[in-house]
Design a protein around this motif. Structure first.
Motif, PDB file in Angstrom:
ATOM      1  N   SER A  52       0.830  -1.207   0.000  1.00 15.39           N
ATOM      2  CA  SER A  52       0.000   0.000   0.000  1.00 15.39           C
ATOM      3  C   SER A  52       0.864   1.257   0.000  1.00 15.39           C
ATOM      4  O   SER A  52       0.525   2.244  -0.669  1.00 15.39           O
ATOM      5  N   ASN A  53       1.990   1.240   0.703  1.00 16.35           N
ATOM      6  CA  ASN A  53       2.902   2.393   0.670  1.00 16.35           C
ATOM      7  C   ASN A  53       3.500   2.595  -0.719  1.00 16.35           C
ATOM      8  O   ASN A  53       3.608   3.727  -1.189  1.00 16.35           O
ATOM      9  N   ASN A 101       3.555   5.681  -5.810  1.00 11.83           N
ATOM     10  CA  ASN A 101       3.444   5.733  -7.271  1.00 11.83           C
ATOM     11  C   ASN A 101       2.268   6.582  -7.738  1.00 11.83           C
ATOM     12  O   ASN A 101       2.279   7.099  -8.848  1.00 11.83           O
ATOM     13  N   LEU A 102       1.258   6.719  -6.893  1.00 12.16           N
ATOM     14  CA  LEU A 102       0.098   7.541  -7.243  1.00 12.16           C
ATOM     15  C   LEU A 102       0.279   9.004  -6.823  1.00 12.16           C
ATOM     16  O   LEU A 102      -0.609   9.823  -7.049  1.00 12.16           O
ATOM     17  N   VAL A 149     -19.982   4.370  -8.987  1.00 14.49           N
ATOM     18  CA  VAL A 149     -19.019   3.599  -8.211  1.00 14.49           C
ATOM     19  C   VAL A 149     -18.646   2.382  -9.042  1.00 14.49           C
ATOM     20  O   VAL A 149     -19.514   1.635  -9.497  1.00 14.49           O
ATOM     21  N   ASN A 150     -17.349   2.203  -9.263  1.00 14.12           N
ATOM     22  CA  ASN A 150     -16.845   1.051 -10.014  1.00 14.12           C
ATOM     23  C   ASN A 150     -15.822   0.321  -9.164  1.00 14.12           C
ATOM     24  O   ASN A 150     -15.083   0.942  -8.393  1.00 14.12           O
ATOM     25  N   THR A 151     -15.789  -0.982  -9.336  1.00 14.18           N
ATOM     26  CA  THR A 151     -14.823  -1.802  -8.610  1.00 14.18           C
ATOM     27  C   THR A 151     -13.912  -2.493  -9.604  1.00 14.18           C
ATOM     28  O   THR A 151     -14.378  -3.055 -10.600  1.00 14.18           O
ATOM     29  N   ILE A 152     -12.625  -2.434  -9.322  1.00 18.95           N
ATOM     30  CA  ILE A 152     -11.619  -3.051 -10.189  1.00 18.95           C
ATOM     31  C   ILE A 152     -10.811  -4.037  -9.352  1.00 18.95           C
ATOM     32  O   ILE A 152     -10.364  -3.705  -8.250  1.00 18.95           O
ATOM     33  N   TYR A 153     -10.631  -5.233  -9.884  1.00 16.68           N
ATOM     34  CA  TYR A 153      -9.822  -6.262  -9.235  1.00 16.68           C
ATOM     35  C   TYR A 153      -8.564  -6.484 -10.066  1.00 16.68           C
ATOM     36  O   TYR A 153      -8.634  -6.578 -11.294  1.00 16.68           O
ATOM     37  N   MET A 154      -7.435  -6.602  -9.387  1.00 18.45           N
ATOM     38  CA  MET A 154      -6.169  -6.881 -10.073  1.00 18.45           C
ATOM     39  C   MET A 154      -5.413  -7.942  -9.290  1.00 18.45           C
ATOM     40  O   MET A 154      -5.469  -7.973  -8.060  1.00 18.45           O
ATOM     41  N   LYS A 155      -4.698  -8.767 -10.029  1.00 20.48           N
ATOM     42  CA  LYS A 155      -3.930  -9.830  -9.396  1.00 20.48           C
ATOM     43  C   LYS A 155      -2.575  -9.918 -10.074  1.00 20.48           C
ATOM     44  O   LYS A 155      -2.485  -9.916 -11.306  1.00 20.48           O
ATOM     45  N   GLU A 156      -1.541  -9.987  -9.268  1.00 16.07           N
ATOM     46  CA  GLU A 156      -0.179 -10.159  -9.755  1.00 16.07           C
ATOM     47  C   GLU A 156       0.384 -11.413  -9.093  1.00 16.07           C
ATOM     48  O   GLU A 156       0.283 -11.579  -7.877  1.00 16.07           O
ATOM     49  N   MET A 214       5.479  -5.045  -8.358  1.00 19.26           N
ATOM     50  CA  MET A 214       4.047  -5.368  -8.354  1.00 19.26           C
ATOM     51  C   MET A 214       3.222  -4.096  -8.176  1.00 19.26           C
ATOM     52  O   MET A 214       2.215  -3.906  -8.854  1.00 19.26           O
ATOM     53  N   ALA A 215       3.650  -3.238  -7.259  1.00 20.73           N
ATOM     54  CA  ALA A 215       2.928  -1.985  -7.014  1.00 20.73           C
ATOM     55  C   ALA A 215       2.957  -1.108  -8.257  1.00 20.73           C
ATOM     56  O   ALA A 215       1.942  -0.508  -8.629  1.00 20.73           O
ATOM     57  N   ARG A 216       4.092  -1.033  -8.919  1.00 16.61           N
ATOM     58  CA  ARG A 216       4.205  -0.229 -10.144  1.00 16.61           C
ATOM     59  C   ARG A 216       3.274  -0.772 -11.225  1.00 16.61           C
ATOM     60  O   ARG A 216       2.601  -0.010 -11.926  1.00 16.61           O
ATOM     61  N   SER A 217       3.201  -2.081 -11.344  1.00 15.09           N
ATOM     62  CA  SER A 217       2.319  -2.705 -12.331  1.00 15.09           C
ATOM     63  C   SER A 217       0.853  -2.457 -11.988  1.00 15.09           C
ATOM     64  O   SER A 217       0.043  -2.141 -12.872  1.00 15.09           O
TER      65      SER A 217
END
Length: 154
Positions: free
Chosen positions: A46-47, A52-53, A105-112, A136-139
């Protein structure tokens, strides 16, 4: 004669061919992230995501997004040797972003997922794992920004 050819080849390598990265001038975005909150998340990931954001949290003209995120990180043993010691790990990060803008409101799921071999040196293994978390965070951030820009186009 060889010197002349070497000098010509040398100057050809020094000349620019006009190469420019495709997205180098494409840094204009018409949105910003008003706030991002992490719930029950892995601290490191999360940090890294928050760092990155950072460029997208400055107020600008355009749409403003509020994001609630949950990032889970799991390190599981994939294979063991005959002595029962771990030889290979699978590193998995699951990110869920709930994006609010206007009344939508939209929900996005991501998996690395990435596999990592066990290191003899525990310090080196932790350092390598931190590097993997950064990547992973950058991706995840690049995928999130792509989704936000798609929302922005609609």
């Amino acid at each position: 004669m060889k010197k002349i050819y070497l000098i010509i080849i040398f100057f050809l390598f020094l000349q620019s061919c006009g190469y420019a990265p495709i997205y180098s001038g494409n840094q204009k975005v018409n949105f910003y992230i008003e706030s991002i909150n992490f719930d029950n998340s892995d601290d490191d990931l999360s940090n890294f995501i928050n760092l990155n954001l950072g460029n997208y949290t400055n107020e600008k003209d355009g749409k403003k997004y509020k994001i609630n995120a949950s990032v889970k990180y799991l390190k599981s043993v994939v294979s063991k040797n005959t002595a029962g010691e771990a030889e290979e790990y699978e590193l998995t990060s699951n990110a869920t972003f709930t994006i609010s803008f206007l009344k939508e409101v939209n929900t996005i799921y991501m998996k690395e997922v990435l596999k990592m071999k066990n290191f003899d040196n525990e310090f080196e293994e932790r350092k390598y794992e931190q590097g993997i978390k950064k990547n992973m965070a950058r991706s995840i951030v690049s995928k999130l920004l792509l989704q936000l820009s798609r929302f922005d186009d609609n």
